[in-house]
Motif scaffolding. Structure first.
Motif, PDB file in Angstrom:
ATOM      1  N   ILE A 119       0.852  -1.198   0.000  1.00  0.00           N
ATOM      2  CA  ILE A 119       0.000   0.000   0.000  1.00  0.00           C
ATOM      3  C   ILE A 119       0.883   1.241   0.000  1.00  0.00           C
ATOM      4  CG2 ILE A 119      -1.723   1.309   1.329  1.00  0.00           C
ATOM      5  CD1 ILE A 119      -2.992  -1.300   2.085  1.00  0.00           C
ATOM      6  N   ASP A 120       0.633   2.107  -0.948  1.00  0.00           N
ATOM      7  CA  ASP A 120       1.435   3.335  -1.104  1.00  0.00           C
ATOM      8  C   ASP A 120       0.494   4.537  -1.111  1.00  0.00           C
ATOM      9  OD1 ASP A 120       4.397   4.174  -2.593  1.00  0.00           O
ATOM     10  OD2 ASP A 120       2.710   5.566  -2.785  1.00  0.00           O
ATOM     11  N   LEU A 121       0.833   5.546  -0.351  1.00  0.00           N
ATOM     12  CA  LEU A 121       0.018   6.765  -0.293  1.00  0.00           C
ATOM     13  C   LEU A 121       0.160   7.548  -1.597  1.00  0.00           C
ATOM     14  CD1 LEU A 121      -1.479   7.961   2.362  1.00  0.00           C
ATOM     15  CD2 LEU A 121      -0.057   5.949   2.674  1.00  0.00           C
TER      16      LEU A 121
ATOM     17  N   MET B 154       8.497   6.108   4.067  1.00  0.00           N
ATOM     18  CA  MET B 154       7.475   6.839   4.821  1.00  0.00           C
ATOM     19  C   MET B 154       6.057   6.530   4.386  1.00  0.00           C
ATOM     20  SD  MET B 154       7.856  10.406   6.340  1.00  0.00           S
ATOM     21  CE  MET B 154       9.211  11.384   5.839  1.00  0.00           C
ATOM     22  N   ASP B 155       5.851   6.240   3.105  1.00  0.00           N
ATOM     23  CA  ASP B 155       4.456   6.131   2.669  1.00  0.00           C
ATOM     24  C   ASP B 155       4.090   4.766   2.096  1.00  0.00           C
ATOM     25  OD1 ASP B 155       5.561   6.221   0.100  1.00  0.00           O
ATOM     26  OD2 ASP B 155       3.929   7.457  -0.680  1.00  0.00           O
ATOM     27  N   GLU B 156       4.890   3.761   2.437  1.00  0.00           N
ATOM     28  CA  GLU B 156       4.598   2.431   1.888  1.00  0.00           C
ATOM     29  C   GLU B 156       4.641   1.374   2.975  1.00  0.00           C
ATOM     30  OE1 GLU B 156       7.160   1.541  -1.459  1.00  0.00           O
ATOM     31  OE2 GLU B 156       7.269   3.676  -1.924  1.00  0.00           O
ATOM     32  N   ASN B 157       3.811   0.391   2.824  1.00  0.00           N
ATOM     33  CA  ASN B 157       3.805  -0.742   3.752  1.00  0.00           C
ATOM     34  C   ASN B 157       3.448  -2.015   3.018  1.00  0.00           C
ATOM     35  OD1 ASN B 157       3.910   0.346   6.745  1.00  0.00           O
ATOM     36  ND2 ASN B 157       2.615   1.758   5.596  1.00  0.00           N
TER      37      ASN B 157
HETATM   38 MG    MG Z   1       6.130   5.539  -1.997  1.00  0.00          MG
END
Ligand code: MG
Ligand code: DCP
Ligand code: MG
Length: 604
Positions: A27-29, A119-122
């Motif tokens: 999942i990426d913002l 920072m924006d991925e999991n």
């Molecule tokens: Mg990213």
């Protein structure tokens, strides 16, 4: 690419033989920094918005992307494309980090392993969740599917990934409803494919890929560098052998790759090119280091460097406070510009710092002005070691990072670990009395986390790393310890526990080092300062612990985590079976380095 080194990839396409049992989400913002700003100020949503760091637009919202603005474009170029671009300064990462942490915490609600990637991925391994859900009803895939399947895979992965796509959607909806952020998701049977397929339909969408399309999808990637674990150096080596696209890598024979790389690396590269990846989703914890850097044109004056470090330190302390762990190691990084060679390179030095620089007040990490002063003097001392001030210098970056932390384990682990953890820090105190200076030749190299970083143990602000309880290391450093630097906040745990119990009575010839205890910064006076008499005294007032022996401070007992209370109760019921009892029985064995003995100093 040379025909001679090519082979047909058809023989490697037998996806049916491979393991597709996992269901992984990535999942990426969407336009992360820009979204944080837009969530904070919704009026920005309708404007083309760019986030500026120095002279670069690091990201922009999708409104701005319609003008052709791309990530990391020069501000001047971006403004040419979109003169109305609204620019916000994004150099303070504080709010982005906070948003990142909130998202991570929300993802933990699904009770699946979550691995934070930047920072924006999991990544989330939803395999188990999928197995629970796949048995029920018919399932419909949510979002996009990368190619329609020709036949059903016998292992059932299509159904599982279909369920995974529903979970991805559920998670994305929750992130949106709770936090207001839109995201993209990739759904696949491994991390590599989940990550690579994720951005296929941006923004605010998701894509699933079935294993049978892995090879074909990978072959669409133009550069081998698109594969996340292939770095710059490997890319350069591959390119020098005319292996440029992922398709090239798929086709080159393993034998040829083995001539260029190690056997393991060759196999790994080959697998990656085919979309195969068995690496697990590793549950993320807190970061290993917390650092900040500031880059600039040139700084050549020491006082300016000091100002830069001072500003960085202020910002870094905010992050450390949020993190809550007590730092025990500090690294200073400089990027030096060589004016003659027109090149620059980084150099770092780090030293261990005393946890007593920090204090814990009402559960919050704090630092006094004196503590900050001390940190600044450590920083400048490290700086002096990196720079020969008798010659001119030109810096283009300064960085500060806390690189090791004192663990504050609670509940999750055995009480012995809880104690052991302290021991590694605590023992330095004992060295006040128990010194062997002959050990100064100890090899410290293991303490250095990377080749570019030197661990400086000659500094005054030394204290052993909690993870490396090497007695000799501390001995080597003990001469440098000043009074206020020998305190160990973690010592409080011992005080809190008041292990002035039967176990300790077994070593009644030992006494607690009361001086050390009085230096415990975190402790409230009521709890931390135990006199020698206290250690054997019955303190059985207050509290609700019916199972506690009378010598236990019940108030303290009740404030312990449940698991630890249970462990202590079990120990009291059956001392011989408990870890602590085992530890205490070891206490008489002075040869063991990691026994509870380290808390005590023999009577002189
Ligand atoms: Mg990213
Ligand atoms: N970032 C940065 N420097 C870069 C790349 C990114 O500072 N070279 C920051 C800004 C981004 C954030 O990291 O907002 C996340 O990076 P992504 O690559 O995921 O980019 P975005 O989330 O901004 O956009 P996208 O919608 O393409 O994911
Ligand atoms: Mg993103």
């Amino acid at each position: 690419m040379d025909d001679a080194i090519m082979q047909s990839s058809s023989s490697t396409c037998s996806y049916v033989d491979k393991d597709h049992s996992r269901s992984i989400l990535h999942i990426d913002l969407d336009c992360f920094y820009a979204q944080v700003e837009m969530v904070k100020n919704p009026k920005l949503r309708s404007l083309p918005l760019g986030i500026q760091q120095k002279n670069i637009v690091v990201t922009s919202n999708y409104e701005a992307r319609n003008y052709g603005i791309q990530k990391c474009m020069l501000v001047t170029d971006a403004l040419k494309l979109c003169p109305n671009l609204k620019l916000l300064n994004g150099e303070d990462l504080h709010e982005y980090r906070a948003a990142s942490n909130k998202i991570f915490e929300l993802l933990l609600c699904w009770k699946c392993p979550v691995e934070k990637l930047g920072m924006d991925e999991n990544f989330i391994d939803v395999t188990k969740l999928v197995l629970d859900k796949v048995k029920t009803d018919n399932h419909t895939l949510v979002g996009h599917l990368y190619n329609k399947p020709s036949t059903d895979c016998p292992c059932g992965c299509h159904s599982r990934l279909t369920v995974a796509s529903q979970i991805a959607n559920e998670i994305r909806e929750k992130i949106y409803s709770d936090l207001g952020f839109t995201t993209c998701a990739g759904v696949a049977h491994n991390k590599l494919l989940a990550k690579l397929i994720c951005p296929l339909h941006k923004p605010n969408n998701q894509t699933t890929i079935f294993p049978e399309h892995a090879v074909e999808f990978m072959s669409t990637l133009q550069s081998v560098r698109s594969i996340p674990s292939i770095g710059l150096k490997t890319t350069d080596t591959l390119i020098s052998h005319k292996i440029i696209t992922v398709s090239d890598l798929q086709q080159v024979s393993l034998d040829v790759l083995k001539k260029i790389f190690s056997s393991d690396m060759a196999v790994r590269l080959k697998s990656l090119s085919l979309g195969e990846d068995t690496t697990p989703v590793k549950q993320s914890g807190k970061p290993q280091s917390i650092g900040l850097e500031d880059s600039f044109k040139t700084v050549s004056v020491k006082s300016e460097v000091e100002d830069k470090f001072s500003a960085l330190l202020q910002r870094l302390l905010v992050l450390v406070r949020e993190d809550g762990r007590i730092p025990v190691s500090l690294r200073v990084t400089l990027r030096k510009r060589d004016a003659k060679r027109l090149s620059s390179h980084r150099e770092s030095r780090q030293c261990q710092i005393s946890p007593s620089i920090f204090t814990i007040a009402s559960g919050t990490l704090t630092i006094t002005d004196a503590g900050q002063h001390k940190l600044m003097s450590i920083i400048m001392r490290l700086f002096n070691k990196l720079i020969d001030l008798s010659k001119p210098f030109h810096l283009t970056l300064v960085g500060l990072a806390f690189t090791k932390f004192q663990e504050r384990m609670t509940g999750r682990s055995s009480i012995v670990n809880y104690l052991m953890n302290d021991i590694s820090v605590q023992s330095v105190l004992n060295l006040q009395n128990d010194c062997d200076t002959s050990a100064t030749s100890m090899d410290y190299s293991a303490a250095s986390p990377s080749s570019s970083t030197t661990t400086d143990l000659s500094d005054g602000e030394v204290e052993p790393s909690p993870k490396k309880p090497k007695k000799v290391t501390w001995i080597a450093k003990r001469r440098c310890l000043s009074k206020e630097e020998v305190a160990s906040p973690s010592k409080l745990k011992v005080s809190e526990l008041r292990l002035n119990s039967k176990e300790l009575e077994k070593v009644s010839e030992l006494r607690l080092n009361s001086r050390d205890r009085s230096l415990t910064p975190r402790a409230s006076p009521a709890k931390d300062v135990l006199s020698d008499a206290d250690t054997m005294k019955d303190v059985a007032e207050g509290g609700h612990c019916d199972d506690c022996p009378s010598y236990v401070d019940k108030e303290v007992f009740n404030s312990l985590p449940d698991e630890m209370q249970q462990e202590l109760k079990a120990m009291w019921k059956n001392p011989s079976s408990s870890e602590v009892a085992r530890s205490s029985s070891r206490m008489t064995n002075k040869s063991k380095p990691n026994t509870i003995l380290k808390y005590f100093v023999p009577h002189k």
